[in-house]
Design an enzyme around this catalytic site. Sequence first.
Site, mmCIF file in Angstrom:
data_model
loop_
_atom_site.group_PDB
_atom_site.id
_atom_site.type_symbol
_atom_site.label_atom_id
_atom_site.label_comp_id
_atom_site.label_asym_id
_atom_site.label_seq_id
_atom_site.Cartn_x
_atom_site.Cartn_y
_atom_site.Cartn_z
ATOM 1 N N THR A 42 0.808 -1.113 0.023
ATOM 2 C CA THR A 42 -0.193 -0.003 -0.108
ATOM 3 C C THR A 42 0.777 1.362 0.145
ATOM 4 O OG1 THR A 42 -1.763 -1.118 1.414
ATOM 5 C CG2 THR A 42 -1.647 1.228 1.351
ATOM 6 N N GLY A 43 0.491 2.451 -0.497
ATOM 7 C CA GLY A 43 1.013 3.741 -0.545
ATOM 8 C C GLY A 43 1.480 4.346 -1.988
ATOM 9 N N ASP A 98 8.293 3.237 5.172
ATOM 10 C CA ASP A 98 8.520 4.636 5.581
ATOM 11 C C ASP A 98 10.224 4.759 6.200
ATOM 12 O OD1 ASP A 98 5.798 5.524 5.853
ATOM 13 O OD2 ASP A 98 5.497 4.254 7.330
ATOM 14 N N LYS A 108 6.821 0.499 8.891
ATOM 15 C CA LYS A 108 5.864 0.902 7.960
ATOM 16 C C LYS A 108 4.579 1.272 8.708
ATOM 17 C CE LYS A 108 5.227 -2.218 4.845
ATOM 18 N NZ LYS A 108 4.802 -1.324 4.150
ATOM 19 N N GLY A 111 0.452 4.780 5.775
ATOM 20 C CA GLY A 111 -0.707 4.673 5.197
ATOM 21 C C GLY A 111 -1.695 4.148 6.050
ATOM 22 N N GLU A 117 -0.553 -5.308 5.881
ATOM 23 C CA GLU A 117 0.727 -5.570 5.223
ATOM 24 C C GLU A 117 1.569 -6.571 5.653
ATOM 25 O OE1 GLU A 117 1.253 -1.012 3.821
ATOM 26 O OE2 GLU A 117 2.125 -1.285 5.535
ATOM 27 N N LYS A 135 14.268 7.101 2.395
ATOM 28 C CA LYS A 135 13.865 6.125 3.412
ATOM 29 C C LYS A 135 14.974 5.367 3.856
ATOM 30 C CE LYS A 135 9.576 7.175 2.186
ATOM 31 N NZ LYS A 135 8.648 6.311 1.462
#
Length: 237
Positions: A42-43, A98, A108, A111, A117, A135
């Site tokens: 996701t993201g 992240d 992470k 989001g 995840e 990151k």
Amino acid sequence: MTNSMNPDTAAAPALTQDQLKTLVGQAALNYVVPGDIVGVGTGSTVNKFIDALATMKDQIKGAVSSSVASTERLLALGIPVFDSNDVSRLSVYIDGADEIDGHGNMVKGGGAALTREKIVAAQSDRFVCIADESKLVKTLGVFPLPVEVIPMATRRVMAQFVAKGGDAKLRLKDGRPLVTDNGQHIVDVTGLQITDPLAFEAEVSQWPGVVTVGVFAFQRAQVCLLGTASGVKTLTF
Ligand code: 5RP
């Protein structure tokens, strides 16, 4: 002498963060096994991967998705989405982060999709992280650590982080507590230096009311495709 640059010697303009995300999203296609179902994170970086995946949708069976947002994007592009319970193993899981350290440990959940995840990562043989070079960190803890919590435990969990030297805030959306795809809340914790990610994840995961902590050490990445000024760098762990 003029100010105009010789086109042969002028440095190429630096790539934007968005362009770096596109590059790593496309590079991740090399890790997709034809004929398989792909684990999809996701993201904003994963969105680039999903767009790239659509170009080879006829070569895969489909995807297991880690969020409602990714499911909607996959379906809109004609990629079938399977329930994770209907799939035993996935050859690869592609997701952003992240933060990622030099061992493949990640933070992470920026989001708010960390729980799903972690589930999809756990059913995958290989985690390929796609990220731009901003990151990459030496020690996890610069980015606020997301923790998904059951609402009735929010205050208690926040106090436990304060006792560890952190500062915890309930994540809001439009002035109200954000509600995840799983109907829970997110606490973001700053001021932590996560020097032993495995021990940290093991400890916090046991606190009553914690659904998922955003440290991914048990489900760390085996590969990171890092978007840099000089192109995609592949890190293996
Ligand atoms: C979502 C995540 C994302 O992978 C993480 O926040 C990175 O997102 P982006 O690619 O937009 O920077 O963990 O829960």
